[in-house]
Design an enzyme around this catalytic site. Structure first.
Site, PDB file in Angstrom:
ATOM      1  CE  LYS A 158     -12.141  -7.648   4.024  1.00  0.00           C
ATOM      2  NZ  LYS A 158     -11.489  -6.938   2.913  1.00  0.00           N
TER       3      LYS A 158
ATOM      4  NE  ARG B  61      -3.382  -7.157  -4.675  1.00  0.00           N
ATOM      5  CZ  ARG B  61      -4.078  -7.846  -3.790  1.00  0.00           C
ATOM      6  NH1 ARG B  61      -3.464  -8.396  -2.777  1.00  0.00           N
ATOM      7  NH2 ARG B  61      -5.377  -7.987  -3.902  1.00  0.00           N
TER       8      ARG B  61
ATOM      9  CG  HIS C 245      -1.897  -1.058   1.359  1.00  0.00           C
ATOM     10  ND1 HIS C 245      -2.025  -1.844   2.471  1.00  0.00           N
ATOM     11  CD2 HIS C 245      -2.837  -1.490   0.470  1.00  0.00           C
ATOM     12  CE1 HIS C 245      -3.015  -2.719   2.282  1.00  0.00           C
ATOM     13  NE2 HIS C 245      -3.508  -2.538   1.082  1.00  0.00           N
TER      14      HIS C 245
HETATM   15  N1  COA Z   1      -0.169  -4.281  -1.968  1.00  0.00           N
HETATM   16  C1  COA Z   1      -0.503  -5.311  -1.200  1.00  0.00           C
HETATM   17  N2  COA Z   1      -1.793  -5.689  -0.972  1.00  0.00           N
HETATM   18  C2  COA Z   1      -2.740  -4.968  -1.558  1.00  0.00           C
HETATM   19  C3  COA Z   1      -2.454  -3.879  -2.380  1.00  0.00           C
HETATM   20  C4  COA Z   1      -1.099  -3.532  -2.569  1.00  0.00           C
HETATM   21  N3  COA Z   1      -0.756  -2.525  -3.332  1.00  0.00           N
HETATM   22  N4  COA Z   1      -3.625  -3.368  -2.825  1.00  0.00           N
HETATM   23  C5  COA Z   1      -4.606  -4.108  -2.303  1.00  0.00           C
HETATM   24  N5  COA Z   1      -4.071  -5.082  -1.529  1.00  0.00           N
HETATM   25  C6  COA Z   1      -4.811  -6.119  -0.812  1.00  0.00           C
HETATM   26  C7  COA Z   1      -5.363  -5.618   0.498  1.00  0.00           C
HETATM   27  O1  COA Z   1      -4.438  -5.773   1.538  1.00  0.00           O
HETATM   28  C8  COA Z   1      -6.570  -6.493   0.683  1.00  0.00           C
HETATM   29  O2  COA Z   1      -6.190  -7.694   1.251  1.00  0.00           O
HETATM   30  P1  COA Z   1      -7.214  -8.588   2.084  1.00  0.00           P
HETATM   31  O3  COA Z   1      -8.383  -8.873   1.190  1.00  0.00           O
HETATM   32  O4  COA Z   1      -6.390  -9.768   2.359  1.00  0.00           O
HETATM   33  O5  COA Z   1      -7.587  -7.781   3.293  1.00  0.00           O
HETATM   34  C9  COA Z   1      -7.034  -6.811  -0.727  1.00  0.00           C
HETATM   35  O6  COA Z   1      -5.947  -6.502  -1.559  1.00  0.00           O
HETATM   36  C10 COA Z   1      -8.241  -6.048  -1.117  1.00  0.00           C
HETATM   37  O7  COA Z   1      -7.904  -4.683  -1.188  1.00  0.00           O
HETATM   38  P2  COA Z   1      -8.670  -3.440  -0.621  1.00  0.00           P
HETATM   39  O8  COA Z   1      -8.027  -2.306  -1.309  1.00  0.00           O
HETATM   40  O9  COA Z   1      -8.677  -3.384   0.843  1.00  0.00           O
HETATM   41  O10 COA Z   1     -10.057  -3.627  -1.246  1.00  0.00           O
HETATM   42  P3  COA Z   1     -11.428  -4.031  -0.685  1.00  0.00           P
HETATM   43  O11 COA Z   1     -11.928  -4.968  -1.728  1.00  0.00           O
HETATM   44  O12 COA Z   1     -11.445  -4.473   0.714  1.00  0.00           O
HETATM   45  O13 COA Z   1     -12.191  -2.638  -0.708  1.00  0.00           O
HETATM   46  C11 COA Z   1     -13.226  -0.701  -1.747  1.00  0.00           C
HETATM   47  C12 COA Z   1     -12.453  -1.996  -1.883  1.00  0.00           C
HETATM   48  C13 COA Z   1     -13.138  -0.102  -0.374  1.00  0.00           C
HETATM   49  C14 COA Z   1     -12.604   0.237  -2.735  1.00  0.00           C
HETATM   50  C15 COA Z   1     -14.690  -1.012  -2.157  1.00  0.00           C
HETATM   51  O14 COA Z   1     -15.184  -2.078  -1.379  1.00  0.00           O
HETATM   52  C16 COA Z   1     -15.614   0.173  -2.023  1.00  0.00           C
HETATM   53  O15 COA Z   1     -15.484   1.153  -2.722  1.00  0.00           O
HETATM   54  N6  COA Z   1     -16.592   0.104  -1.128  1.00  0.00           N
HETATM   55  C17 COA Z   1     -17.541   1.196  -0.894  1.00  0.00           C
HETATM   56  C18 COA Z   1     -18.934   0.853  -1.387  1.00  0.00           C
HETATM   57  C19 COA Z   1     -19.072   1.188  -2.831  1.00  0.00           C
HETATM   58  O16 COA Z   1     -18.941   2.304  -3.276  1.00  0.00           O
HETATM   59  N7  COA Z   1     -19.408   0.147  -3.614  1.00  0.00           N
HETATM   60  C20 COA Z   1     -19.598   0.293  -5.035  1.00  0.00           C
HETATM   61  C21 COA Z   1     -18.297   0.181  -5.749  1.00  0.00           C
HETATM   62  S1  COA Z   1     -18.477  -0.907  -7.068  1.00  0.00           S
END
Ligand code: COA
Length: 173
Positions: free
Chosen positions: A41, A90, A17
């Site tokens: 979650k 990724r 990140h």
């Molecule tokens: N390096 C290492 N790991 C990474 C990374 C990086 N550069 N980028 C992402 N990851 C990993 C995270 O650690 C996370 O790991 P985990 O699942 O083991 O916890 C995983 O990738 C998912 O990443 P994250 O960025 O936390 O995404 P998410 O899927 O949890 O959340 C949001 C995504 C918050 C952007 C999305 O859910 C959202 O916008 N929610 C709001 C509601 C909304 O508007 N919905 C409509 C959108 S379609």
């Protein structure tokens, strides 16, 4: 002022990140690192703990702000006057999910663009969950997360003296 939102769970923050944030800040004047408040979650760290960790670990990067949000990401972005959503891509496995999310966000608000940065090669196969799992079983996660995160994870898992050290060069796989 070009502002981007870098949203995610950050449970916890990883060096992957931080890599995206450091590279993203070269493109934007301000990046708001926004933690999604998602009661559905199950998380290791509370939102307040994550805010503390992010604030401490990112304090030296100029132009970075920490916040949390609930509800639709595009609504939050608009409220913050941001015109971009920053995401790290990724492996290929991320592509479909990210593409789907970017298209839905564009459908919801055409003024907000999603910008993808390729995750640094070292972090392509890491995620918060896999790092937590390795730490839970006593694996060495140094070099994959900031030292503060390593310490906080060790405290959560009742292993404050630190984990078994790997024989890999720092941050190597
Ligand atoms: N390096 C290492 N790991 C990474 C990374 C990086 N550069 N980028 C992402 N990851 C990993 C995270 O650690 C996370 O790991 P985990 O699942 O083991 O916890 C995983 O990738 C998912 O990443 P994250 O960025 O936390 O995404 P998410 O899927 O949890 O959340 C949001 C995504 C918050 C952007 C999305 O859910 C959202 O916008 N929610 C709001 C509601 C909304 O508007 N919905 C409509 C959108 S379609």
């Amino acid at each position: 002022m070009k502002t981007a939102i870098y949203p995610g769970s950050f449970d916890p923050l990883t060096n992957g990140h931080i890599d995206i944030i450091k590279r993203g800040i070269k493109l934007f004047d301000k990046i708001i690192v926004a933690i999604l408040v998602n009661p559905a979650k199950q998380s290791l760290f509370s939102v307040d703990e994550r805010i503390d960790i992010l604030t401490e670990c990112l304090k030296d990067i100029q132009g970075v702000e920490i916040d949390s949000f609930g509800g639709l990401l595009v609504d939050y972005a608009q409220q913050k006057n941001a015109h971009a959503i920053l995401r790290g891509m990724r492996a290929v496995s991320d592509f479909e999910y990210e593409f789907q999310m970017a298209l839905m966000n564009r459908r919801l608000n055409r003024e907000i663009q999603t910008v993808f940065l390729m995750t640094g090669l070292r972090w392509i196969y890491t995620s918060s969950s896999i790092i937590k799992e390795a730490a839970y079983f006593g694996g060495d996660i140094s070099g994959m997360v900031p030292p503060l995160v390593e310490k906080r994870i060790a405290e959560k898992f009742g292993n404050p003296s630190g984990n078994r050290k790997s024989n890999q060069p720092e941050g190597d796989f």
